[in-house]
Structure formats: structure tokens, C-alpha cells
Design an enzyme around this catalytic site. Structure first.
Site, PDB file in Angstrom:
ATOM      1  N   GLY A  46       0.834  -1.190   0.000  1.00 18.19           N
ATOM      2  CA  GLY A  46       0.000   0.000   0.000  1.00 18.19           C
ATOM      3  C   GLY A  46       0.871   1.243   0.000  1.00 18.19           C
ATOM      4  CB  CYS A  47       0.207   4.613   1.279  1.00 15.57           C
ATOM      5  SG  CYS A  47       1.002   6.206   1.486  1.00 15.57           S
TER       6      CYS A  47
END
EC number: 1.8.4.11
Length: 172
Positions: free
Chosen positions: A10-11
């Protein structure tokens, strides 16, 4: 002698702190990897045309923290059943991947993934990919050490589903 590990979950803002705060970690860098465009920018990666994934490159001392330990930390930062992104971050640039640099790392990652599947922690199958490492491109300066530079924004990112998932799923 130092070693490196590359993880995408993810981020990348949310993937730094869990590793950065451990003994034996020398450096955690946010960046892009896995794609076909050299030296991509954040905007290019966000356009979903580069093939790159947001990731962290961890430089560590294997005499203090092992690659196996890093993989275990990695699992507990992600939803390994979601191939389409992580939490509020959707799309291929946020997919969960363990990028391995050699057969040693591949064997550890694959064994760990099989063991995680056997534990039946999740109702869905583990879909995190294990791929050969490709060139890693360091992200822009404003992405580095984001949790230190922007603690409130980092906290908001964590509250986008990641922290709740970690608290309920991994603390069973």
C-alpha cells in the site's frame, strides 16, 4: 555486512515506521519498483501507466534482525488477501508484493507465505505476490520519513483502515 529487503504494502508512507523503529535497521527508503519506466515520478506512478508499485527498501544488519523477522513484520502491516491495493489505497501501484533479490529471500518469503496460509487467520486466500526485485527508484524527498515530517497526515493515513485491520486481525 548490511543487506537489503524490498516490500510493497500500500502507501509507502505507512510502511516506513514499522521497520524504521526496529533495532538493526539502518535505513528505510520510500520508492518505486516493479515497473518498466526508469526514474518515475510520483505523478507518473499515480497515473498507473508505469507498472511501478510504491515500496520501501530496507537496509538492515542481518546479525541484529533477520530477513525472516522482516518478512513477519511485513505481513502484520498488510492485508495479504487483497491484491487490488491496501485499505483506502487502491490500484496496482498499491498492491502487496515481497520483492526478492535472490533464492535465499525467495525461499524464506515463500515458506512464510505458506505458513501464514496454514494458520487460517484469514477467511480468504493469501494473494500477496513474491516477485524478483527490479530496479528500485527512490521517491521524492517529501515522501522520505513521512511519518516524522507529517505525523498528523501519517496518522490520518493509518486511520484509513490499516490500523483497525492490524488491531483486529493481527492481535488475535
Amino acid at each position: 555486512m548490511l543487506d537489503t529487503a524490498i516490500f510493497a504494502g500500500g502507501c509507502f508512507w505507512c510502511m516506513v515506521q514499522p521497520f524504521d523503529t526496529r533495532p538493526g535497521i539502518k535505513k528505510v527508503v520510500s520508492g518505486y519498483t516493479g515497473g518498466h519506466v526508469p526514474n518515475p515520478t510520483y505523478e507518473e506512478v499515480c497515473s498507473h501507466t508505469t507498472g511501478h508499485t510504491e515500496a520501501v527498501k530496507i537496509t538492515f544488519n542481518p546479525q541484529v534482525i533477520s530477513y525472516e523477522e522482516l518478512v513477519e513484520i511485513y505481513w502484520q502491516q498488510t492485508d495479504p488477501t487483497d491484491a487490488s491495493g491496501q485499505f483506502q489505497d487502491r490500484g496496482d501501484s498499491y498492491r502487496p508484493v515481497i520483492f526478492v533479490k535472490d533464492e535465499y529471500q525467495r525461499k524464506i518469503a515463500e515458506t512464510s507465505k505458506k505458513n501464514l496460509s496454514k494458520q487460517k487467520i484469514f477467511d480468504k486466500p493469501i494473494v500477496t505476490q513474491i516477485e524478483n526485485a527490479k530496479p528500485f527508484y527512490e521517491a521524492e524527498d517529501y515522501h522520505q520519513d513521512f511519518y516524522k515530517k507529517n505525523p498528523l497526515r501519517h496518522q490520518i493515513e493509518e486511520l484509513g483502515g490499516r490500523q483497525q485491520f492490524k488491531d483486529t486481525q493481527w492481535k488475535k
